[in-house]
Design an enzyme around this catalytic site. Structure first.
Site, PDB file in Angstrom:
ATOM      1  N   GLU A  45       9.219   2.864   1.086  1.00  0.00           N
ATOM      2  CA  GLU A  45       7.909   2.245   0.873  1.00  0.00           C
ATOM      3  C   GLU A  45       7.439   1.765   2.230  1.00  0.00           C
ATOM      4  OE1 GLU A  45       5.080  -0.125   0.830  1.00  0.00           O
ATOM      5  OE2 GLU A  45       6.492  -1.599   0.031  1.00  0.00           O
TER       6      GLU A  45
ATOM      7  N   CYS B 237       1.236  -4.810   2.676  1.00  0.00           N
ATOM      8  CA  CYS B 237       1.091  -3.392   2.988  1.00  0.00           C
ATOM      9  C   CYS B 237      -0.137  -2.773   2.338  1.00  0.00           C
ATOM     10  CB  CYS B 237       2.350  -2.628   2.605  1.00  0.00           C
ATOM     11  SG  CYS B 237       2.772  -2.755   0.860  1.00  0.00           S
TER      12      CYS B 237
END
Length: 477
Positions: free
Chosen positions: A248, A282
């Site tokens: 990720e 993010c």
């Protein structure tokens, strides 16, 4: 100063050689704790313990494994305030944001525990008489969880819960800037009675410790949250033993506002999605792409709303805290300076904190006007409280900017036109799209990136399945 130890084979131990690393409070610049500077030998010891524990752990019925997760969740909830304050001290998010992170971690562990009775296999008809074809879901074995600094506790819950309920063991490596909550989390693991070796944690800096964990031949799966560059390095290291990967990685989410958008709602969502956790998420709004027809109205309202976001002592919940590391602060400064030199204009903020905020890693909430799609602050992930505004002629221009990027984690799109947003669902090359919606992440969803933003993903049923591999059985009877 508090001194901590690592958690290996159910024991609290120091690093081989006795080295220690300082942990800094980003709001004050003061060193408030130290953790072991673990070595490759410590990584080997942690994997030894995880390997020794894995078979017995995998043989437990999933519902028994879930029982330990419930106990961890209960223990964490009972110490919510303690963990929230630790998060503020080492990461810099506000106390409210830290409390929400603890709550999310409890939810991650609980959701994983609830999945114990939902692990499924498959039965297919065989091609011959008196035969049966089964596909089982089985654990990988020893797994590694490498966490970023922006959510040091929630990322542990996001990885560890699914890994454990599916029968894997896991060695955790928190980011060197934010290791304390991870160490304290293992105290909750110990109190829950989790068998020795099922969960381990080592602390350390640099690539050496991570490489030792990833390259060990007994490591079968590596779950990473971090930058694209870190993910690429880990993928190279994992190739030595062909370990499975769940990466990720970073993203550069555009916040697209078209002429038929609800402007007031979009402004509010843009500010929250940029300045939450000082921009260190993010899936944050990294830049605004606003259609020319509404650009003036949107920009005027955005500047007024963003001016309400003030720097604050994160323990007091009065506004926005610091970024987590000195390196992040320097990089933000550099990107803003490059953007200005290429034609952008600072309309709000644009500098480090002063006065009471000069000691820590504070950067003012910042708006840049006159940016273009290739401005440094637009083309590169900022990961900080800076919002460039780019004027675009139409949706197609926004889509072209979005899809031209090498990453593809998330994007925001504000429009009332069903034809446009249905087109975006098919053509926008990102793992997540927020349609007329601000920043959010539901545990039952799926968090993944496209292109260089990663492989695999986390959360929901698909996140649980990521910790299981398939085993096919041809049985004659």
């Amino acid at each position: 100063m508090d001194s901590y130890k690592c958690f290996i084979a159910g024991e609290w131990v120091g690093a081989t050689g006795g080295g220690m690393l300082p942990v800094e409070n980003p709001a004050t610049g003061e060193i408030f704790a130290q953790v072991p500077a673990c070595t490759a030998e410590d990584a080997r010891r942690a994997i030894d313990a995880a390997e020794e524990a894995r078979v017995a752990w995998a043989m437990l019925p999933p519902i028994e494994r879930a029982g330990y997760l419930y106990k961890i969740a209960e223990g964490l909830a009972a110490e919510r305030d303690h963990f929230a304050r630790l998060l503020v001290a080492e990461q810099g998010k506000t106390l409210d944001e830290a409390g929400f992170e603890v709550d999310d971690t409890v939810r991650y562990m609980t959701y994983a525990a609830e999945a114990a009775r939902r692990i499924q296999g498959e039965i297919f008809p065989a091609d011959a008489p008196n035969e049966q074809l089964y596909i089982y879901r089985v654990p990988y074995g020893v797994t590694i969880g490498i966490c970023a600094y922006n959510y040091p506790l929630a990322l542990i819950g996001r990885k560890l819960g699914p890994a454990l309920v599916t029968g894997n063991t896991m060695v955790l490596k928190p980011h060197e800037a934010t290791p304390v909550t991870g160490v304290e989390f293992c105290r909750i693991v110990e109190a829950a009675g989790v068998p020795k070796g099922v969960v381990g944690l080592v602390t350390g800096s640099g690539a050496d410790l991570g490489q030792a964990l990833v390259e060990d031949p007994r490591t079968r799966l590596v779950s990473v949250t971090g930058s694209i560059r870190a993910g690429q390095a880990i993928a190279r290291a994992a190739s030595h033993n062909l370990a499975a990967l769940s990466l990720e990685l970073g993203g550069n989410a555009p916040f697209i506002v078209l002429k038929d958008a609800d402007i007031d709602a979009a402004v509010e969502a843009a500010v929250i999605a940029r300045f939450a956790n000082a921009g260190q998420v993010c899936i944050c709004n990294e830049s605004v792409l606003v259609e020319e027809a509404v650009a003036d109205e949107f920009t005027d309202k955005l500047l007024k709303r963003a001016a309400e976001v003030r720097l604050a002592d994160p323990m007091r919940n009065a506004g926005m805290g610091p970024v987590s590391t000195a390196g992040s602060l320097s990089r933000i400064e550099e990107l803003v300076a490059r953007a200005v030199s290429s034609g952008a204009e600072v309309a709000l903020g644009g500098k480090r904190g002063v006065g009471d905020f000069a000691r820590g890693h504070y950067y003012e909430p910042t708006i840049l006007l006159g940016a273009t799609g290739d401005s440094p602050a637009v083309a590169e992930e900022l990961f900080g409280p800076v919002m460039p505004i780019v004027r675009i002629p139409d949706y197609e221009a926004a889509l072209a900017i979005t899809n031209s990027r090498p990453d593809g984690l998330s994007a925001y799109l504000w429009t009332r036109n069903p034809s446009v947003y249905m087109d975006a669902i098919q053509r926008m090359e990102t793992g997540t799209i927020f349609l007329n919606k601000g920043i959010v992440g539901y545990i039952q969803g799926y968090h993944n990136g496209h292109k260089q933003s990663g492989l695999g993903g986390e959360d929901g049923i698909h996140g649980i399945e990521g910790y299981l591999q398939k085993r096919t059985v041809y049985m004659k009877y």
